[in-house]
Design a protein around this motif. Sequence first.
Motif, PDB file in Angstrom:
ATOM      1  N   VAL A 226       0.844  -1.189   0.000  1.00 32.36           N
ATOM      2  CA  VAL A 226       0.000   0.000   0.000  1.00 32.36           C
ATOM      3  C   VAL A 226       0.880   1.240   0.000  1.00 32.36           C
ATOM      4  O   VAL A 226       1.871   1.318   0.742  1.00 32.36           O
ATOM      5  CB  VAL A 226      -0.925   0.001   1.242  1.00 32.36           C
ATOM      6  N   ASP A 227       0.498   2.217  -0.812  1.00 34.45           N
ATOM      7  CA  ASP A 227       1.203   3.502  -0.858  1.00 34.45           C
ATOM      8  C   ASP A 227       0.910   4.269   0.432  1.00 34.45           C
ATOM      9  O   ASP A 227      -0.243   4.562   0.755  1.00 34.45           O
ATOM     10  CB  ASP A 227       0.722   4.286  -2.078  1.00 34.45           C
ATOM     11  N   GLY A 228       1.968   4.593   1.183  1.00 30.65           N
ATOM     12  CA  GLY A 228       1.804   5.283   2.451  1.00 30.65           C
ATOM     13  C   GLY A 228       1.943   6.786   2.362  1.00 30.65           C
ATOM     14  O   GLY A 228       2.008   7.462   3.393  1.00 30.65           O
ATOM     15  N   SER A 229       1.966   7.338   1.151  1.00 28.62           N
ATOM     16  CA  SER A 229       2.161   8.782   0.998  1.00 28.62           C
ATOM     17  C   SER A 229       0.820   9.506   0.955  1.00 28.62           C
ATOM     18  O   SER A 229      -0.223   8.911   0.683  1.00 28.62           O
ATOM     19  CB  SER A 229       2.959   9.074  -0.273  1.00 28.62           C
ATOM     20  N   GLY A 230       0.877  10.812   1.223  1.00 24.84           N
ATOM     21  CA  GLY A 230      -0.312  11.640   1.116  1.00 24.84           C
ATOM     22  C   GLY A 230      -1.094  11.741   2.407  1.00 24.84           C
ATOM     23  O   GLY A 230      -0.594  11.468   3.499  1.00 24.84           O
ATOM     24  N   ASP A 231      -2.355  12.131   2.270  1.00 25.63           N
ATOM     25  CA  ASP A 231      -3.232  12.365   3.404  1.00 25.63           C
ATOM     26  C   ASP A 231      -3.418  11.109   4.244  1.00 25.63           C
ATOM     27  O   ASP A 231      -3.655  10.014   3.707  1.00 25.63           O
ATOM     28  CB  ASP A 231      -4.592  12.855   2.885  1.00 25.63           C
ATOM     29  N   GLY A 232      -3.344  11.260   5.569  1.00 25.25           N
ATOM     30  CA  GLY A 232      -3.425  10.115   6.460  1.00 25.25           C
ATOM     31  C   GLY A 232      -4.736   9.359   6.352  1.00 25.25           C
ATOM     32  O   GLY A 232      -4.769   8.125   6.386  1.00 25.25           O
ATOM     33  N   ALA A 233      -5.843  10.091   6.220  1.00 29.41           N
ATOM     34  CA  ALA A 233      -7.142   9.434   6.097  1.00 29.41           C
ATOM     35  C   ALA A 233      -7.196   8.595   4.824  1.00 29.41           C
ATOM     36  O   ALA A 233      -7.798   7.508   4.807  1.00 29.41           O
ATOM     37  CB  ALA A 233      -8.260  10.473   6.104  1.00 29.41           C
ATOM     38  N   GLU A 234      -6.566   9.082   3.771  1.00 33.13           N
ATOM     39  CA  GLU A 234      -6.533   8.326   2.524  1.00 33.13           C
ATOM     40  C   GLU A 234      -5.687   7.062   2.669  1.00 33.13           C
ATOM     41  O   GLU A 234      -6.021   6.013   2.121  1.00 33.13           O
ATOM     42  CB  GLU A 234      -5.979   9.205   1.395  1.00 33.13           C
ATOM     43  N   VAL A 235      -4.574   7.171   3.408  1.00 31.51           N
ATOM     44  CA  VAL A 235      -3.734   5.991   3.628  1.00 31.51           C
ATOM     45  C   VAL A 235      -4.501   4.950   4.440  1.00 31.51           C
ATOM     46  O   VAL A 235      -4.475   3.751   4.129  1.00 31.51           O
ATOM     47  CB  VAL A 235      -2.413   6.367   4.334  1.00 31.51           C
ATOM     48  N   THR A 236      -5.209   5.410   5.480  1.00 35.10           N
ATOM     49  CA  THR A 236      -6.045   4.485   6.255  1.00 35.10           C
ATOM     50  C   THR A 236      -7.043   3.778   5.337  1.00 35.10           C
ATOM     51  O   THR A 236      -7.228   2.557   5.424  1.00 35.10           O
ATOM     52  CB  THR A 236      -6.803   5.236   7.360  1.00 35.10           C
ATOM     53  N   LYS A 237      -7.676   4.541   4.456  1.00 36.63           N
ATOM     54  CA  LYS A 237      -8.660   3.972   3.532  1.00 36.63           C
ATOM     55  C   LYS A 237      -8.016   2.919   2.638  1.00 36.63           C
ATOM     56  O   LYS A 237      -8.593   1.844   2.411  1.00 36.63           O
ATOM     57  CB  LYS A 237      -9.272   5.086   2.693  1.00 36.63           C
ATOM     58  N   ARG A 238      -6.794   3.198   2.134  1.00 41.44           N
ATOM     59  CA  ARG A 238      -6.094   2.233   1.274  1.00 41.44           C
ATOM     60  C   ARG A 238      -5.782   0.942   2.038  1.00 41.44           C
ATOM     61  O   ARG A 238      -5.907  -0.150   1.500  1.00 41.44           O
ATOM     62  CB  ARG A 238      -4.788   2.841   0.750  1.00 41.44           C
ATOM     63  N   ILE A 239      -5.354   1.098   3.285  1.00 42.55           N
ATOM     64  CA  ILE A 239      -5.039  -0.091   4.101  1.00 42.55           C
ATOM     65  C   ILE A 239      -6.291  -0.930   4.309  1.00 42.55           C
ATOM     66  O   ILE A 239      -6.272  -2.161   4.141  1.00 42.55           O
ATOM     67  CB  ILE A 239      -4.436   0.333   5.460  1.00 42.55           C
ATOM     68  N   VAL A 240      -7.387  -0.284   4.682  1.00 43.97           N
ATOM     69  CA  VAL A 240      -8.638  -0.998   4.942  1.00 43.97           C
ATOM     70  C   VAL A 240      -9.130  -1.691   3.673  1.00 43.97           C
ATOM     71  O   VAL A 240      -9.599  -2.841   3.712  1.00 43.97           O
ATOM     72  CB  VAL A 240      -9.698  -0.035   5.506  1.00 43.97           C
ATOM     73  N   GLU A 241      -9.007  -1.032   2.537  1.00 40.12           N
ATOM     74  CA  GLU A 241      -9.416  -1.647   1.266  1.00 40.12           C
ATOM     75  C   GLU A 241      -8.544  -2.858   0.951  1.00 40.12           C
ATOM     76  O   GLU A 241      -9.043  -3.915   0.531  1.00 40.12           O
ATOM     77  CB  GLU A 241      -9.333  -0.620   0.136  1.00 40.12           C
ATOM     78  N   ALA A 242      -7.233  -2.718   1.154  1.00 41.24           N
ATOM     79  CA  ALA A 242      -6.321  -3.827   0.863  1.00 41.24           C
ATOM     80  C   ALA A 242      -6.585  -5.018   1.777  1.00 41.24           C
ATOM     81  O   ALA A 242      -6.432  -6.179   1.371  1.00 41.24           O
ATOM     82  CB  ALA A 242      -4.873  -3.363   1.004  1.00 41.24           C
ATOM     83  N   ALA A 243      -6.985  -4.737   3.019  1.00 36.54           N
ATOM     84  CA  ALA A 243      -7.203  -5.796   4.009  1.00 36.54           C
ATOM     85  C   ALA A 243      -8.607  -6.381   3.944  1.00 36.54           C
ATOM     86  O   ALA A 243      -8.871  -7.400   4.582  1.00 36.54           O
ATOM     87  CB  ALA A 243      -6.931  -5.260   5.409  1.00 36.54           C
ATOM     88  N   GLY A 244      -9.509  -5.719   3.222  1.00 39.34           N
ATOM     89  CA  GLY A 244     -10.893  -6.183   3.198  1.00 39.34           C
ATOM     90  C   GLY A 244     -11.660  -5.768   4.429  1.00 39.34           C
ATOM     91  O   GLY A 244     -12.679  -6.370   4.771  1.00 39.34           O
ATOM     92  N   GLY A 245     -11.176  -4.731   5.108  1.00 39.06           N
ATOM     93  CA  GLY A 245     -11.823  -4.230   6.312  1.00 39.06           C
ATOM     94  C   GLY A 245     -10.783  -3.806   7.327  1.00 39.06           C
ATOM     95  O   GLY A 245      -9.577  -4.034   7.144  1.00 39.06           O
ATOM     96  N   PRO A 246     -11.199  -3.152   8.414  1.00 36.73           N
ATOM     97  CA  PRO A 246     -10.258  -2.788   9.475  1.00 36.73           C
ATOM     98  C   PRO A 246      -9.543  -4.031  10.015  1.00 36.73           C
ATOM     99  O   PRO A 246     -10.053  -5.143   9.927  1.00 36.73           O
ATOM    100  CB  PRO A 246     -11.148  -2.129  10.530  1.00 36.73           C
ATOM    101  N   VAL A 247      -8.379  -3.825  10.603  1.00 33.34           N
ATOM    102  CA  VAL A 247      -7.482  -4.946  10.920  1.00 33.34           C
ATOM    103  C   VAL A 247      -7.297  -5.122  12.430  1.00 33.34           C
ATOM    104  O   VAL A 247      -7.508  -4.201  13.210  1.00 33.34           O
ATOM    105  CB  VAL A 247      -6.114  -4.754  10.241  1.00 33.34           C
ATOM    106  N   LEU A 248      -6.852  -6.309  12.788  1.00 34.82           N
ATOM    107  CA  LEU A 248      -6.555  -6.615  14.190  1.00 34.82           C
ATOM    108  C   LEU A 248      -5.162  -6.182  14.609  1.00 34.82           C
ATOM    109  O   LEU A 248      -4.914  -5.950  15.793  1.00 34.82           O
ATOM    110  CB  LEU A 248      -6.700  -8.130  14.433  1.00 34.82           C
TER     111      LEU A 248
END
Length: 356
Positions: A226-248
């Motif tokens: 996941v690209d960690g650059s840019g707005d933090g909220a956008e990075v959170t969104k990318r992580i959640v999308e890549a994981a299929g939801g929020p993570v443990l």
Amino acid sequence: MRAWAVVENGKPLQEIELPTPEPKGTEVLLEVTHCGVCHSDLHIWEGYYDIGGGQKMSLVDRGVTLPLAMGHEIVARVVKLGPDATGVKPGDLRIVYPWLGCGKCEKCLAEEDNMCTVAARSRGVCQSGGSGSHGIAPRPRPLADPGTLDPAVAATYACSGTTVYSAIKKTFPLPPHEPIVLVGAGGLGLNAIAILKALKHQNIISVDVSAEKRDAALKAGAHKAVDGSGDGAEVTKRIVEAAGGPVLAVIDLVNGTATARFAFGALRKGGKLVQVGLFGGELMLPLPIMAIRALTVQGSYVGNPKELRELVKLAQDGELTALPVATVPQNQAYDALMRLRDGKITGRVVLKAEAA
């Protein structure tokens, strides 16, 4: 002994001569053969940590005095034993556990030296490290036998490997299919991927601002990057999308203000953020949310000698893929440090002594 040392914070390292120590009691005199260059060395070279709010913690407060030969990822050869030292002999090659405490308190006696609150004696921080030619181990116990491992790779297990192994253990038990997020794909991140693969984890997500490092993470075995650059909220969104939801579980190997925020934002109910890196800054926590969602934010400070031995066994058993390592002569310590500062190193660069 020769040392490439910090004589003045923020200035080029200088080659200096220091007295070669003489081992006493249970001490062991060591000659350095290999030493990894770690991001923590940059903080020591700079002389402070950024603790947020415009404040800095001086490393003088951690017992650092100059001149100092940095370097704490060390493989060294036993040269001489003190009269009471047993368990090793001259010529033995050993991984040198660096995070030494007083050696006498309850934590040290339980081999949790990194948690000692009596006296920090960390190698390359409070005493000479691997950018010097020699050093003293207070006793043989924290020295780990690398066996047939490549000593340049084995050196990285003293800090990078043990640090991420200890952090991973703090997120386990975790079902193999559950996503685990690693923030940062430098030396720590690539070591973490290798260790998770060795532990048979099947869902590893790597986050980094560098496309080159994200590619390296995928090649190392990360399942998504996941690209960690840019707005933090956008990075959170990318992580959640890549994981299929929020993570443990998120392990933040950078641990700056921006990474801590987007990592915390990606947690699901019952999730844990393990903070490892020392990039610096601060994290504001919404206290009711912490309770309502049963979240955990936990610091993880390096690892202990038991974890180092566990990791070395994992490597010796053939389960652990070696971190990409490039060796350079020990006298190029400053150049290697500057390459690390400028983000030009993928994997780990390891200093190699002339006689190694």
